[in-house]
Scaffold this active site. Structure first.
Site, short mmCIF file in Angstrom:
data_model
loop_
_atom_site.label_atom_id
_atom_site.label_comp_id
_atom_site.label_asym_id
_atom_site.label_seq_id
_atom_site.Cartn_x
_atom_site.Cartn_y
_atom_site.Cartn_z
N HIS A 105 0.86 -1.18 0.00
CA HIS A 105 0.00 0.00 0.00
C HIS A 105 0.89 1.23 0.00
CE1 HIS A 105 -3.00 2.92 1.03
NE2 HIS A 105 -3.95 2.01 0.93
N ARG A 131 -6.57 10.21 0.06
CA ARG A 131 -6.31 10.76 -1.27
C ARG A 131 -7.61 10.96 -2.04
NH1 ARG A 131 -2.84 6.65 -3.64
NH2 ARG A 131 -3.32 5.43 -1.78
#
Ligand SMILES: Cc1cc2nc3c(=O)[nH]c(=O)nc-3n(C[C@H](O)[C@H](O)[C@H](O)COP(=O)(O)OP(=O)(O)OC[C@H]3O[C@@H](n4cnc5c(N)ncnc54)[C@H](O)[C@@H]3O)c2cc1C
Ligand code: FES
Lengths: 535, 224
Positions: free
Chosen positions: A318, A338
């Site tokens: 990740h 994000r």
């Protein structure tokens, strides 16, 4: 509050913030992505992989650490247990009490089978509980299962088994509905419209969430339902070896009490492996976002009885693991940060990539920034880049962070970092096992009859990379599917004589291949006690 | 050299680096954890812990994986707490005040001491969500309790024997299933899929050669 060694870089980030919010970085071309991955993604580091010398995937390469436990010795000898006196005798044995296992058990129960769950820790101490970001389903008018298919197929590098992926996307809306009807609370607008966002690699906003406790909300509801139905949950009890019958069909498992070490036998007409991922293997020395029991046990159990692996060489790092402070090193910073508008920024305050590239591309890009480009921020535990969280409040309005990502705010808040005002430091963390046991559309392994697999232990649904939100989805879709099919099959099955002959067969293969090893597997738990040498 | 602090794990003294969490400190001291450790990151509630700092009478609660050690900290973990979980059929109950009276009548014995709120490892207003549950305001109870990790610290301090996390769990399920607005677009989509609206589209994709799919993927339109 960050110490003074961070201040200079922090200042650059703050000064560039307004401009960075307005700036829309270009997405990479297919060629740029390929080159980036080949140069920087951990999956491409050849010396970190080793060829399997025995078993169904002989000749294929897997991470060194995984190779070690796949070829290792059993924890037991066949004489250690009395196969004629099973302690448990059920239609369907579910191994693993995460989201996939719980969904499977609920459906098997609905189908009228007798089912039990054996799980290593408590039910719900699992990766499912930790999922933050959300779950995908194409249920908006501008979306369709076909678009979802294309996003996932491309995101997985065109390697998914198409029939599995098609099932995943076509059953997605129904999976959300099933959860909602069990009482899972999704984020909704006042008129009932699901609040959905983008995730890395999605072309439509189809990420459903329950704040940033999406997995927890799903897991605790499924657990509650399992308990309401009176499905037996044998906790702190791991499967350490599968049992076959004399015709080679899966017929149960040897279980080990994690506290006393006692062994017991569970006989079953069908077995479902739902043991989840492998983060605690710490491949290539990476930290991990996974729960304590994520040690690839299901892969070992299946491999030893002859079940084939698919894409076991592909792992997901990740891109945004917490890199600072040290207490939360490796913990996940959800992709939703994000999705809500925060961008990745380097030491000099420069946005170096589009924030919503797929995970493998984003991870490789951060590794490049921190290595060859020398644009990382030194944290004391290595280099990292900034994730500029205050952008979220500017874009979405004050209060957005508290409302949409409370867990993140709390995690950093415990260490004096207010993510509404200060950005955070991130670096890739070992997150997800893309590959796993190979299954057909019914959820049964392609090589061992009556052995089903669901959840992160499966390989092939996503291909060589998985998009955010498709894993929570697969544990529900394929968990339910496995439960239904395992229950149906159990009705037609009579179990023969139980055997553990596969252990000595595997031993013989190992010896013939000249492998010398003292390692026993499955690993069950990592050992984090301080080694005497460190004293 | 790292700065070291004294901690007392179940009363026994150890010296550990000051920057460790309680969980890491136990491992540093040599414990190989089986119980009391699940997600290691504040989501599962497996690591409920009670502590007291020498010289301070206050008993504190926390999650061991989320809390740094302090000097002279006395630590006892609470890896299991006997919460009461009543069973029910989610399809048979209705979101009325009556259901709480039937399943968790002890919530009406709340004495208002607020010990639950003080004990919450997630800083939730526990007593408030119990008050909402008493009044049958399940939407509010659900919202107020949403971040609960069910560690059980609240219940361990409750003189009325309330299993707060289970009460909240019931409220959330009732809210999610019965009270929150229905999603029409979801129902429509499930129906369309059943009716085969997308079957042809999907089958077409399934049959296409990789190169064509790559082209489709690389040129697909991305919603802003
Ligand atoms: C921090 C984090 C965030 C994530 N966020 C998202 C997200 O936003 N969206 C998304 O789609 N996906 C996300 N994922 C991925 C997703 O949550 C997992 O892939 C998925 O939940 C796995 O479910 P599972 O049931 O297969 O495994 P798990 O939930 O891990 O359950 C496996 C269970 O099996 C038990 N077990 C293991 N070995 C044995 C054994 N030998 N015997 C008995 N029991 C055993 C384990 O202890 C565990 O309880 C995230 C993952 C993590 C770690
Ligand atoms: S181990 Fe899960 S909350 Fe601490």
């Amino acid at each position: 509050m960050y110490a003074k060694e961070f201040q200079e870089s922090l200042k650059a980030v703050e000064e560039a913030r307004e401009a960075n919010i307005a700036y829309e970085p270009a997405r990479m071309t297919a060629k740029e992505k390929e080159d980036l991955l080949a140069a920087y993604h951990p999956d491409y580091k050849k010396d970190q992989f080793e060829e399997l010398k025995i078993g169904p995937n002989k000749g294929e390469k897997v991470p060194k650490e995984l190779c070690g436990i796949l070829e290792a010795r059993s924890r037991i000898r066949p004489g250690d247990v009395d196969l004629n006196n099973p302690k448990y005798d059920v239609d369907v044995l579910v191994i693993g009490g995460g989201g996939a296992g719980a969904s499977a058990a609920i459906e098997a129960d609905t189908a009228g089978a007798s089912v039990m769950i054996a799980t290593k820790l408590r039910i719900g101490d699992a990766n499912t509980m930790m999922a933050e970001g959300g779950i995908q389903a194409a249920d908006k008018p501008n979306d369709s299962p076909a678009i979802h298919f294309l996003d996932a197929f491309g995101g997985g590098h065109f390697a998914a088994k198409r029939e599995l992926l098609s099932k995943l996307v076509c059953n997605a809306p129904e999976a959300i509905q099933w959860l909602n009807e069990l009482g899972v609370e999704f984020d909704k607008a006042p008129d009932g419209t699901m609040v959905t966002t983008h995730g890395g690699g999605t072309s439509r906003k189809r990420m459903h969430a329950a704040k940033d406790y999406s997995g927890a909300e799903i897991m605790r509801t499924l657990r509650d339902e399992v308990l309401n139905r009176g499905i037996p949950v044998i906790d702190f009890t791991s499967a350490v070896e599968l049992i076959l019958d004399e015709s080679g069909k899966a017929a149960g498992a040897v279980l080990m009490n994690m506290e006393t070490g006692d062994l017991s036998v569970a006989r079953a007409k069908t077995v479902i492996i739902a043991t989840g991922g492998a983060g605690r293997m710490h491949y290539q020395g990476f930290p991990t976002s996974n729960h304590y029991g994520a040690t690839a046990d299901g892969l070992v159990l299946g491999y030893r009885v002859g079940a084939k692996l698919l894409y076991a060489e592909t792992l997901q790092y990740h891109p945004t693991g917490a890199a600072f402070p040290q207490q939360i090193f490796g913990a996940l910073v959800t992709e939703k940060v994000r999705s809500l508008g925060a961008k990745l920024v380097n030491r000099d305050g420069k946005v170096f990539m589009h924030p919503l590239e797929t995970r493998d591309v984003a991870a490789a890009s951060i590794i490049r920034e921190c290595s060859d480009r020398g644009e990382g921020v030194q944290t004391g535990d290595g280099d990292a880049v900034w994730l500029d969280t205050p952008m979220i409040e500017k874009i979405g309005g004050e209060g957005t962070i508290e409302k949409r990502i409370p867990a993140m705010m709390r995690m950093f808040g415990s260490y004096g970092i207010d993510i509404r005002r200060e950005p955070i430091l991130v670096y890739p963390t070992l997150h997800y096992q893309n590959g796993g046991l190979d299954i057909n559309v019914d959820g049964m392994t392609t090589s061992v009859e009556n052995l089903f697999v669901a959840g992160e232990a499966v390989g092939g649904i996503h291909g060589r990379n998985r998009l955010m939100g498709n894993s929570l989805l697969d544990i529900i879709v394929f968990g339910r599917n496995a439960g239904q099919n395992a229950a149906a099959r159990s009705k037609k099955t009579t179990v023969g004589t139980l055997t553990l002959d596969h252990i000595s067969k595997f031993d013989a293969e190992r010896e013939a291949a000249g492998i010398e090893t003292d390692v026993v597997s499955p690993m069950l738990l990592p050992d984090y006690t301080r080694k005497k040498s460190e004293v | 050299m790292e700065n070291m602090v004294n901690v007392y794990l179940f009363g026994k003294q150890y010296r550990v680096p000051e920057n460790l969490t309680i969980m890491r400190a136990m491992e540093y001291a040599g414990y190989k954890l089986v119980r009391g450790c699940g997600c290691r990151n504040g989501f599962c509630g497996a690591c409920a812990t009670i502590y007291r700092i020498k010289g301070d009478k206050t008993l504190r609660t926390c999650l061991a994986c989320q809390t740094k050690v302090e000097n002279d900290m006395y630590v006892a973990t609470l890896p299991f707490f006997p919460l009461v979980k009543e069973v029910y059929d989610i399809n048979e109950i209705s979101p009325s005040q009556r259901v709480m009276m039937q399943l968790y009548p002890e919530i009406y014995a709340c004495v208002g001491c607020n010990a639950c709120t003080k004990a919450c490892t997630q800083s939730l207003n526990v007593m408030q969500y119990i008050a909402y549950a008493q009044r049958g305001e399940f939407d509010k109870c659900a919202e107020e309790s949403f971040d609960c990790v069910m560690c059980g610290c609240c219940s361990s301090r409750c003189p009325a024997g309330i299993s707060h996390p289970q009460v909240a769990m019931l409220a959330r399920r009732l809210n999610g299933k019965y009270l929150a607005p229905k999603s029409e677009h979801l129902e429509n989509r499930v129906r369309e899929i059943k009716d085969g609206t997308f079957t042809e589209l999907i089958e077409a994709l399934m049959g296409k050669p990789i190169e064509e799919l790559k082209e489709l993927y690389n040129t697909r339109e991305i919603e802003k």
